[in-house]
Structure formats: structure tokens, C-alpha cells
Design an enzyme around this catalytic site. Sequence first.
Site, short mmCIF file in Angstrom:
data_model
loop_
_atom_site.label_atom_id
_atom_site.label_comp_id
_atom_site.label_asym_id
_atom_site.label_seq_id
_atom_site.Cartn_x
_atom_site.Cartn_y
_atom_site.Cartn_z
N ILE A 26 0.81 -1.22 0.00
CA ILE A 26 0.00 0.00 0.00
C ILE A 26 0.84 1.27 0.00
CG2 ILE A 26 -2.05 -1.02 1.03
CD1 ILE A 26 -1.16 -0.01 3.74
N GLY A 29 8.49 4.17 -0.38
CA GLY A 29 9.27 5.39 -0.28
C GLY A 29 10.74 5.09 -0.19
N GLY A 32 11.63 2.45 2.58
CA GLY A 32 11.09 1.10 2.60
C GLY A 32 9.71 1.00 2.01
N ASP A 148 7.00 16.76 8.05
CA ASP A 148 6.63 16.22 6.75
C ASP A 148 5.11 16.08 6.63
OD1 ASP A 148 7.11 15.40 4.17
OD2 ASP A 148 7.40 13.29 4.69
#
Length: 466
Positions: A26, A29, A32, A148
Site C-alpha cells: 500500500i 518510499g 522502505g 513532513d
Amino acid sequence: MGDGRGGGGGGNRPAWLQQYELVGKIGEGTYGLVFLARTSLRKGCIAIKKFKQSKEGDGVSPTAIREIMLLRETCHENVVKLVNVHINHADMSLYLAFDYAEHDLYEIIRHHREKLNHGINQYTVKSLLWQLLNGLNYLHSNWIIHRDLKPSNILVMGDGEEHGVVKIADFGLARIYQAPLKPLYENGVVVTIWYRAPELLLGAKHYTSAVDMWAVGCIFAELLTLKPLFQGVEVKGTSNPFQLDQLDKIFKVLGHPTPERWPTLVNLPHWQNDQQHIQGHKYENHGLHNFVSVPQKSPAFDLLSRMLEYDPRKRITAAQALEHEYFRMDPLPGRNALVPSQPGEKIVNYPARPVDTTADFEGTVAVQPSQPVSSGNAASGNVAGASVAPPRSMPRPMHVVGMQRMPNTGMPAFNVATQTGVGAPTSGNIPMQRGAAAQAHQQQLRRKDPGLGMQNPGYPQQKRRF
């Protein structure tokens, strides 16, 4: 796992891995992958975030260590909660297990823009934003900057008792900044470019939780308009935070920054060094109201403009935003952001996040390199994909829970077993028992900092939708 996926027989898998049945991948990045799995040990699905081995090849990724340490010490309904941690000793890859969240803001916004062709209703926007601010207020009041925030990192729970509850996810770039303020500029470039605050773009040596509030303002605008507000083109492959095109997009909307509006502007390295492009180009102030679909004199516009204030010292804090007039007007925000705003209104059936059912879950020795991603909501060095809070017998009220202050410990780069409160791995599994300090933090009152406001009492007038 029973369905044959994952490559190889179950006998070759670590014991902890055999308890999971793969559904698919799902998320992906730089650090991982995230997998969706089922387990008979817990109700509902599990999202498992797998970290690659560290670039140095000599142990567990320090990014994973930092994320584990922060998530173990946080406890709030609007912040992801770590369910379990597993380690594969064959390659020192680390797996973080979370409860699965069916939705994220990126997919919700995209569904309205591409499928429904109409905006998100005001109640849902307000509830999503209020819960995001509520979780962020908790983090900031405990000296944690996320660094982030973007729509794909803001998850929303699907069916169940937490239906419509927002979860702030992906703490790979999060840091403790403490007081007096700890300089963080040596950590490198942070925040996905479209949500990066101007002080970061101009090379600020010190920055605060105000960078998160700028990102929230960008997210708020995106919820209102269904498209990113500042869509700059990123120059790849550079550690320099300066991004001219992104600054150009910001200045075209908000006007040219000036020392009068932002006194510390003159001290920022890239404001001083790039006089030709930054200082030499004068932007007309077209006005934020021309780019968002709310009246200029409305409380919604006032809140948004305070989030997108150039001067980080003047930018509204999460605590102040929660008390804003916008949240005290009908429709009042509620705990379930996905219920209809009016009686008889049709429920929007948001699709679950995409799942790649062809992915190999058993990449416990070698993970394929991450594919290039775009600069918008795609991962910028992190993987968003898991949300979290174990099933509860009763809905938990939306209020800020205080947390014991976390010490400024220097975390060893790769030794998981030495971290405070994390036991040595046993049978490939890192125990997640919380120590007395972690248990006691729920009893602590939130510190009352003048700069962060007082503890938020809950929804305005204590009215909630469930």
C-alpha cells in the site's frame, strides 16, 4: 500465510512473519515499503511498514530508530500508535506494525476532484482540520516537530468505532526540538516541497514548529480547492533547501515578502545571496483570496491567512488555531469527519487506498529499490501508510492528553536494544511494553507555554458528531 503470496514456503519465514497473511503493498518510499496484512491476533487489518537496511549496511536504519522512539512515547487519538515492532536478524530489516487506516487526505481530495467533481462539504473540511490541529497541538506541546505534513501523511480511519478519526502518520522526519530551541538545520532538507515553509526554502539556520503550521495551511487550502496551492517544480539531487520555483509560486500568491512584514527575512542566507532572483523580482500581490474558494472576510479565510503568514513568529500556533472563530461556527467540527453534514445528506463512500496485490511480502532479505516519485504528495524520504490506535470498547473523547517530557538522549545509530524502554529483540520480535514513565505521562498535565497556548478543552461547546 495460506494464499501462496510472499514467495517461498512458510517454513522459511521467521516465526513472527507467519502470523500475518499478505493482502498487498500500500505504500513505498525511500526508506522502505508498507504492506497490508491480516492477522488472527487482532481485529481488523494491519499495516506493516518495512524499513530497508541502513545505507551504511551495518545495522538498523537510524530513521527507523527515531520513528520508534517517538511513537512509543506518544499517546493521542489523532496521532498514530505503534502496535508492534519486529526485526529480521538475517538482514537487520525492521518492521513496524500499525492498525490499518482505509483512507488518507490525498485520496479523499483526489476522489472529490476526479470522481465527484464537487468540493468537500464544510463539516468534513472543518472536522478533518480540527482533528489534524488537535493532534499537532499535542505534538508541539511536547516539543515534537513532524516536518513532513502533507495530505498523504494524514490518515483517516474507515469502518469501526474510530470511523472518521484523523491520524497523523509517518514520523520518519519528526524530531524533538526542546527548549531552548535546538538547531535542526543540520538534519538536511525537510518537508515535501509543496508544503515547505518559506523560511526553510530560504535556508533558515533555526526553525520551529511554525514549519508544521505552514504545511497545515497548505493542506487546508487544498481541502478547500481540491488542488495544491503552491505547486513548484523541485530541483532534484541537491541538499540545498533553496528552491526558486517553489518560492516563485508562493510569492505569486502571497506577494513579495518585505522586511516590514518579516523582520528576520534579511538574515536568511538565500535572501542575502540570491539578490538577482529573489530581491530583484518584484511580485504583485494578487491576494490569497483569489486562489481559494472562501470569502475574504470569512473566518475560514482569516484562519488560513494566519497559517500562511510569512513571519514564523507571527504564524498562528496549533493551540491558537483550535480556539479560532472558524471552529465555533456551524457546522461545528465532530469526531467522525466522514458522516453527512446535514440530515438526509448522501454519504460519500470514499474508496480505500490502492493496494498492489502482486507485491512480494517476503522481501525480508532484499527489498527492491524504491521507484522515483513525484514531488507533490509522493513520499519525500518517508512512507505514509499506517494508522493506528487499537480497537476500543468505547469511543474516546477528543481531548489533548498531556505527556511527560522526553529527555534529550543521544540515540545510538543502530543498536535497537540499547534504547530506553525497548528490550533486546527476542525471537525476532521487539517487545513493546511501556515503562512506568510512559504509563505515567497520561496523568501529567500539559505544560502551559505562553507561545503554545493553554490545553485545548475539546470541541467548541463540547458538541460532537459521532
